[in-house]
Scaffold this motif. Structure first.
Motif, PDB file in Angstrom:
ATOM      1  N   GLY A  30       0.662  -1.160   0.052  1.00 38.43           N
ATOM      2  CA  GLY A  30       0.052  -0.104  -0.008  1.00 38.43           C
ATOM      3  C   GLY A  30       0.756   1.392   0.074  1.00 38.43           C
ATOM      4  N   LEU A  31       1.849   1.157   0.816  1.00 36.39           N
ATOM      5  CA  LEU A  31       2.917   2.491   1.027  1.00 36.39           C
ATOM      6  C   LEU A  31       4.060   2.498  -0.442  1.00 36.39           C
ATOM      7  N   ILE A 157      -4.525   3.483   5.178  1.00 34.74           N
ATOM      8  CA  ILE A 157      -3.858   3.555   3.942  1.00 34.74           C
ATOM      9  C   ILE A 157      -4.624   3.860   2.589  1.00 34.74           C
ATOM     10  N   HIS A 158      -5.736   3.264   2.838  1.00 37.12           N
ATOM     11  CA  HIS A 158      -6.653   3.600   1.488  1.00 37.12           C
ATOM     12  C   HIS A 158      -7.372   5.235   1.762  1.00 37.12           C
ATOM     13  N   ASN A 161      -2.861   7.407   3.113  1.00 38.65           N
ATOM     14  CA  ASN A 161      -1.719   6.795   2.615  1.00 38.65           C
ATOM     15  C   ASN A 161      -0.617   7.672   2.765  1.00 38.65           C
TER      16      ASN A 161
END
Length: 469
Positions: A30-31, A157-158, A161
């Motif tokens: 994600g990152l 994260i969504h 982020n």
């Protein structure tokens, strides 16, 4: 202490480790490698607080818990210290951010300080449950935090982020886990200032020891900042975190099962019983740690590519093995070979050994990083951990002997070798293939131990079957 009890602690640690690996995979994907590097540096800053301040206080609780006359006052006094340190450091981090004195990306330092404070309270709760032999509560605290980290972390994260937001989400996970755990178990009432010299006499040397240990275990991240691009730092940190969240958990799970009982026997003056428990601990440890190290050295590279993406498919060939060995050696040192020195309260002696190994590690890293890249950091870490283990082994022999029967060691070596040959000969691809390789390796190892009757395994199984209605 039965093997069943050890496996209960290992199972809790294993499940939380699997959940941590899942969260690690989701966070790296994600990152991305570069932003994960900022997150890893935030974790390193949080680890400075938890290692140097919180771990010594929790270790003091574990060591003094055996004295029932001091127990309530020690708990209250140490809880006050944990809360005080955590709150003070959070304020200091906010001031540093406001003054522009932080060396990290914007708002990473305050988020890391909050995570360190909440993790410290959670660790205190876990240590209290472990010292009181509350196995279910111990498991509850770890598992709830691991599940909450995944849910809150992925959502964060969504939505945002960024590394600071993810650190805040992890702080919330710690708060959720510890919510209600203080009630009826901890209270600041009874905090006794007269215990300060006793606590400081044990904890202060440990703080020095833990600071040196921090340099040994986290110094590589800061050196990598100056020698390699941030993306390479992110790749190294992801792999190091993966090994720490799996292999070291095996060692810490064993320590959680055995250390409180050894402390209680030692505190009661039962030296022979403490030696018996320590020797039994060694047998169980070698039978679990050795196959874990061999198996993970085969599985780390394909697991990293599957969990983290194709950016981890072209790792330096020796990096996974070096990180696995460093994690195993460091875990065995901290959770087995340091035990005699902690029992004898020789914390300054322990600090001297860690200072030597930390200095050696950082010097070797500084030399090897420009020549070997991220593999050089792993080389220096492994050398430092090995030196520290040898030092603790030599210094601790006068307190407790390290006894392991030659037949038991031979059996574990044979079973591990057979398992390793199976992993080398059969290498299916994909997630299903990786899982099948792991399960097959576990089955092979268990069957060889059974055939060779490790630690009277056949008689133990037969006795369990006879007791089953």
């Amino acid at each position: 202490m039965s093997l069943r009890a050890s496996l209960a602690y290992i199972t809790v640690r294993a499940v939380s480790g699997v959940l941590s690996v899942c969260s690690l995979s989701l966070f790296v994907r994600g990152l991305g490698a570069e932003e994960y590097a900022n997150f890893a540096l935030g974790l390193a800053a949080a680890a400075l607080v938890s290692t140097v301040l919180m771990i010594p206080l929790n270790t003091t609780l574990a060591r003094l818990y055996g004295d029932s006359t001091l127990r309530a006052r020690v708990q209250a006094s140490l809880l006050a210290a944990v809360l005080g340190f955590g709150g003070g450091l959070l304020v200091a981090a906010l001031v540093a951010e406001w003054l522009g004195a932080s060396w990290l990306a914007p708002w990473v330092l305050p988020a890391a300080a909050l995570f360190a404070a909440t993790q410290g309270v959670l660790d205190f709760s876990v240590q209290r449950a472990n010292s009181a032999l509350e196995t279910r509560r111990y498991g509850y605290l770890l598992l709830v935090k691991a599940v909450a980290v995944i849910g809150l972390g992925v959502a964060t994260i969504h939505l945002f982020n960024g590394a600071p937001a993810l650190l805040l989400a992890m702080s919330m996970a710690c708060m959720i886990s510890v919510a209600g755990s203080m009630r009826g178990r901890f209270s600041l009432r009874g905090c006794d200032a007269s215990l300060a010299p006793r606590i400081a006499g044990f904890a202060a040397p440990l703080m020095v020891t833990c600071f040196l240990s921090y340099l040994l275990n986290w110094g590589d991240r800061y050196l990598l900042m100056h020698f390699v691009p941030m993306a390479e730092l992110g790749r190294y940190s992801a792999l190091a975190d993966l090994t720490q969240q799996t292999l070291v958990l095996v060692c810490s799970g064993l320590g959680a099962a055995w250390y409180p009982r050894i402390v209680q026997a030692w505190g009661a003056g039962q030296r022979e019983e403490a030696q018996r428990l320590f020797s039994r601990y060694a047998v169980i440890a070698v039978s679990l740690v050795m196959p874990a190290a061999i198996g993970f050295s085969f599985l780390l590279s394909p697991a990293a590519a599957l969990l983290f993406g194709q950016g981890f498919a072209d790792l330096p060939p020796n990096l996974p093995t070096l990180l696995v060995l460093a994690a195993v050696v460091g875990g065995c040192k901290s959770f087995y070979f340091d035990v005699p020195l902690l029992l004898a309260e020789r914390t300054w002696q322990l600090a001297g050994g860690i200072a030597l190994s930390a200095a050696m590690s950082l010097v070797l890293m500084s030399w090897a990083l420009p020549r070997h890249g991220i593999s050089g950091a792993a080389m220096g870490l492994l050398c430092g951990q090995t030196l520290g283990l040898l030092y603790s082994f030599l210094m601790g022999r006068a307190v407790l002997h390290h006894r392991l029967g030659s037949r038991q060691l031979f059996t574990v070596l044979v079973a591990s070798a057979v398992m390793g040959c199976g992993l080398w000969a059969w290498q299916p691809g994909g997630f299903a293939g990786l899982l099948l390789r792991f399960l097959t390796a576990v089955l092979i190892y268990a069957l060889v131990l059974l055939v060779l009757d490790f630690d009277g395994a056949r008689a133990r199984i037969a006795g369990a079957l006879r007791r089953t209605p």
